[in-house]
Scaffold this active site. Structure first.
Site, PDB file in Angstrom:
ATOM      1  N   ASP A 144       0.697  -1.215   0.139  1.00 60.42           N
ATOM      2  CA  ASP A 144      -0.270   0.103   0.028  1.00 60.42           C
ATOM      3  C   ASP A 144       0.573   1.263   0.373  1.00 60.42           C
ATOM      4  O   ASP A 144       2.295   1.313   0.227  1.00 60.42           O
ATOM      5  CB  ASP A 144      -0.819  -0.428   1.533  1.00 60.42           C
ATOM      6  CG  ASP A 144       0.019   0.129   2.180  1.00 60.42           C
ATOM      7  OD1 ASP A 144       0.793   0.227   3.183  1.00 60.42           O
ATOM      8  OD2 ASP A 144      -1.009  -0.708   3.577  1.00 60.42           O
ATOM      9  N   ASP A 158       1.671   4.794   1.891  1.00 56.07           N
ATOM     10  CA  ASP A 158       0.587   6.259   3.324  1.00 56.07           C
ATOM     11  C   ASP A 158       1.504   7.363   2.702  1.00 56.07           C
ATOM     12  O   ASP A 158       2.533   8.271   2.091  1.00 56.07           O
ATOM     13  CB  ASP A 158       2.367   5.470   4.066  1.00 56.07           C
ATOM     14  CG  ASP A 158       1.301   3.805   4.603  1.00 56.07           C
ATOM     15  OD1 ASP A 158       0.256   3.725   4.978  1.00 56.07           O
ATOM     16  OD2 ASP A 158       2.269   3.111   4.579  1.00 56.07           O
ATOM     17  N   ASP A 165      11.066   4.658  12.225  1.00 53.62           N
ATOM     18  CA  ASP A 165      11.726   3.175  12.788  1.00 53.62           C
ATOM     19  C   ASP A 165      13.219   2.908  11.917  1.00 53.62           C
ATOM     20  O   ASP A 165      14.272   3.265  12.921  1.00 53.62           O
ATOM     21  CB  ASP A 165      10.700   2.338  12.891  1.00 53.62           C
ATOM     22  CG  ASP A 165      10.197   2.102  11.383  1.00 53.62           C
ATOM     23  OD1 ASP A 165      10.177   2.675  10.454  1.00 53.62           O
ATOM     24  OD2 ASP A 165       9.886   0.871  11.117  1.00 53.62           O
TER      25      ASP A 165
HETATM   26  P1  ATP Z   1       4.406  -2.121   5.250  1.00 52.72           P
HETATM   27  O1  ATP Z   1       3.140  -1.421   4.528  1.00 52.72           O
HETATM   28  O2  ATP Z   1       5.193  -2.942   3.777  1.00 52.72           O
HETATM   29  O3  ATP Z   1       3.946  -3.293   6.195  1.00 52.72           O
HETATM   30  P2  ATP Z   1       5.628   0.137   5.457  1.00 52.72           P
HETATM   31  O4  ATP Z   1       7.518   0.867   6.478  1.00 52.72           O
HETATM   32  O5  ATP Z   1       4.818   0.303   5.234  1.00 52.72           O
HETATM   33  O6  ATP Z   1       5.370  -1.142   5.690  1.00 52.72           O
HETATM   34  P3  ATP Z   1       3.278   0.793   7.983  1.00 52.72           P
HETATM   35  O7  ATP Z   1       3.012   0.184   9.033  1.00 52.72           O
HETATM   36  O8  ATP Z   1       2.648   0.543   6.959  1.00 52.72           O
HETATM   37  O9  ATP Z   1       4.577  -0.365   7.162  1.00 52.72           O
HETATM   38  O10 ATP Z   1       4.362   2.474   8.208  1.00 52.72           O
HETATM   39  C1  ATP Z   1       4.293   2.931   7.255  1.00 52.72           C
HETATM   40  C2  ATP Z   1       5.476   3.976   8.326  1.00 52.72           C
HETATM   41  O11 ATP Z   1       5.273   4.938   9.295  1.00 52.72           O
HETATM   42  C3  ATP Z   1       6.574   2.903   8.177  1.00 52.72           C
HETATM   43  O12 ATP Z   1       7.395   2.528   7.178  1.00 52.72           O
HETATM   44  C4  ATP Z   1       7.902   4.032   8.772  1.00 52.72           C
HETATM   45  O13 ATP Z   1       8.385   4.722   8.361  1.00 52.72           O
HETATM   46  C5  ATP Z   1       6.223   4.671  10.181  1.00 52.72           C
HETATM   47  N1  ATP Z   1       5.792   3.590  11.179  1.00 52.72           N
HETATM   48  C6  ATP Z   1       5.440   2.834  11.021  1.00 52.72           C
HETATM   49  N2  ATP Z   1       4.840   1.884  12.487  1.00 52.72           N
HETATM   50  C7  ATP Z   1       6.039   2.636  13.033  1.00 52.72           C
HETATM   51  C8  ATP Z   1       7.312   2.753  14.308  1.00 52.72           C
HETATM   52  N3  ATP Z   1       6.252   1.655  15.150  1.00 52.72           N
HETATM   53  N4  ATP Z   1       8.030   2.763  14.828  1.00 52.72           N
HETATM   54  C9  ATP Z   1       8.288   4.019  14.188  1.00 52.72           C
HETATM   55  N5  ATP Z   1       8.028   4.497  12.965  1.00 52.72           N
HETATM   56  C10 ATP Z   1       6.823   4.562  12.303  1.00 52.72           C
HETATM   57 MG    MG Z   2       2.712   1.034   4.725  1.00 54.85          MG
END
Ligand code: ATP
Ligand code: MG
Length: 502
Positions: free
Chosen positions: A52, A54, A128
């Protein structure tokens, strides 16, 4: 901070779905800054297909609401976000965040509330991993990189921003995210993380809500690299935190189910994360069934009570939603139905809503060397591909074989006990797989022990109260007993609608 040209990072607007472009466009036109951030940018740069996209902006959630009106909903308290509906898709739009204030962290340093709006520079340092902190502006065709994330992409290294110890304390779920991304992207974990990622550190996960841990476990199960992450969960001590009662060993069954899950995702098939929970909890379930049977509880009730017990214990770590729990218990219950089906029920069983999951489970058991399935996995496999006549023949052959086995068992019993085995009248109607527990009435709740026959009768009251082999009969509970008069909710399982992964 370095500004990278999108084209040099392998990014182009042609890769982006219109829903995310629409959100970025609308915010930009309204005079706000807006970027794609996180996994979407990271995955595109790595040549992967993002799950997805964001978005992040300097507009506050209420300003985002002004831009999108009824297409926008503000959600979350600890972490306020705007959900924007664009076409049929939902985009999470976050506002730049500043560092949390001291007052809203817990004693162990965990962030409890986090709605401090800030600048893009502050926002980046709150993320993160470096590779998750790249900001892509598709119309300007630039990527803002504040921490040389591009080098980590090239080196395939997972690096936490800031002090790893502090970042894990702030949010222990980052430990799970570390393993998830390392497995998903096949990245190395930076030594600065490995140094502090001890078993002791994983204890911090005790403070995380079991709801959030369930969500994270689902992400682990469905990322497409479950087989790779499982040994890592054990190695880093996360397994013990997520699955308290499941021995930290990868049985052939678990391994095979993990590989199967990954393969299904690879070919674009849907998967139900609850299925993998059913696999993980299968051994504890069997042990619990044995425990009840050794106490003299009849098999059907032993299975029902064992299912409830095992799920209740698991809920102390990850709270599995009720619909998923029902699914798990049905898959388990299907195992006995499929192992020893009544011949008249075979065809109906093959059309049952839970047949597919139950059969997949049985076949996985069989293929991973579990011979207690007695070859019924292959039998059902073949049965489904047969025409009408072949099916009739297969059922007759099965029936003859079954009668032979039963005669043998009865002869042995007779020789042993000199009594006739009870003959059950066979019915073609299939009973519900799982009998839902009645809604408990607080006032009438009494402390009971698990092996209290009254408690069993309460939970697993059979529709047919006249059966003499139930514990309530054994316990001398008559039909007027108040337990039997309490109303219970009967659900028609064919009507149950499961979650989106079903
Ligand atoms: P995926 O959606 O592929 O699982 P993602 O990196 O997009 O991976 P998400 O959970 O959708 O993960 O979160 C979007 C973004 O928000 C992350 O890439 C990160 O920058 C931030 N983020 C999410 N969770 C955390 C956290 N627990 N601590 C710090 N930053 C976070
Ligand atoms: Mg994501």
């Amino acid at each position: 901070m370095q500004t990278l040209h999108a084209s040099k990072c392998g990014l182009s607007t042609a890769q982006l779905p219109s829903y995310i472009l629409d959100v970025i466009d609308s915010l930009t036109r309204a005079g706000y800054e807006a970027y794609i951030v996180g996994g979407g940018v990271r995955d595109l740069m790595l040549g992967l297909n993002p799950k997805d996209f964001d978005a992040v902006t300097n507009a506050t959630p209420s300003q985002v609401k002004e831009v999108f009106g009824r297409r926008c909903r503000i959600i979350g308290r600890r972490f306020e976000l705007a959900h924007v509906y664009s076409g049929r898709e939902l985009v999470e739009v976050a506002t730049f965040r500043a560092p949390p204030k001291k007052a809203v962290t817990s004693a162990s340093g965990m962030i409890l509330r986090d709605n401090n709006w800030g600048t893009i520079e502050q926002d980046f340092s709150r993320r993160d991993f470096s590779i998750n902190a790249m900001y892509y502006q598709p119309h300007k065709a630039v990527v803002l990189d504040f921490c040389d994330a591009i080098s980590d992409i090239k080196k395939k290294t997972l690096r936490l921003l800031g002090e790893p110890l502090l970042r894990f304390e702030e949010d222990p779920v980052r430990m799970l995210r570390t393993l998830r991304f390392a497995a998903k992207l096949n990245f190395n974990i930076d030594p600065s993380i490995l140094d502090i990622f001890t078993e002791e550190m994983t204890q911090l996960l005790r403070d995380v809500s079991p709801h959030r841990l369930y969500d994270e476990s689902q992400k682990l199960f469905t990322m497409g690299h479950l087989y790779r992450v499982l040994p890592m969960l054990i190695e880093f001590g996360i397994w013990k935190q997520l699955f308290a009662d499941i021995p930290p060993q990868l049985s052939a069954f678990i391994d095979r189910a993990a590989q199967n899950t990954d393969q299904r995702i690879q070919v674009g098939k849907t998967i139900n994360p609850a299925f993998f929970y059913a696999v993980l909890l299968w051994e504890p379930f069997l042990q619990r069934v044995e425990f009840y049977q050794n106490k003299g509880v009849v098999p059907a009730e032993a299975r029902a009570q064992a299912g409830l017990d095992v799920l209740k214990r698991q809920a102390t770590r990850t709270i599995i939603p009720r619909f998923a729990e029902t699914f798990i218990r049905e898959v388990w219950e299907m195992q006995s139905r499929l192992l020893n089906p009544k011949p008249q029920q075979i065809e109906a069983l093959s059309g049952h809503a839970r047949f597919r999951a139950g059969f997949d489970f049985l076949l996985l058991r069989e293929k991973s060397g579990d011979n207690t399935t007695q070859g019924m996995g292959s039998w059902w496999d073949a049965y489904q591909n047969m025409g009408y006549d072949e099916k009739e023949k297969a059922i007759s052959a099965y029936n003859r074989q079954r009668a032979k086995t039963r005669r043998k068992a009865a002869d042995t019993d007779n020789a042993k006990n000199n009594v006739n085995a009870p003959v059950h009248a066979e019915v073609a109607q299939i009973e519900p797989l799982v009998k839902e527990t009645p809604v408990r009435n607080r006032r009438s709740r009494k402390p009971r022990t698990n092996n209290d026959p009254a408690s069993l009768a309460d939970n697993f009251r059979s529709r047919d109260n006249s059966r003499a082999d139930t514990p309530k009969a054994a316990a001398g509970i008559d039909h007027d007993h108040p337990i039997l008069k309490r109303k219970r909710v009967q659900r028609d399982l064919t009507q149950v609608v499961f979650g989106p992964t079903q």
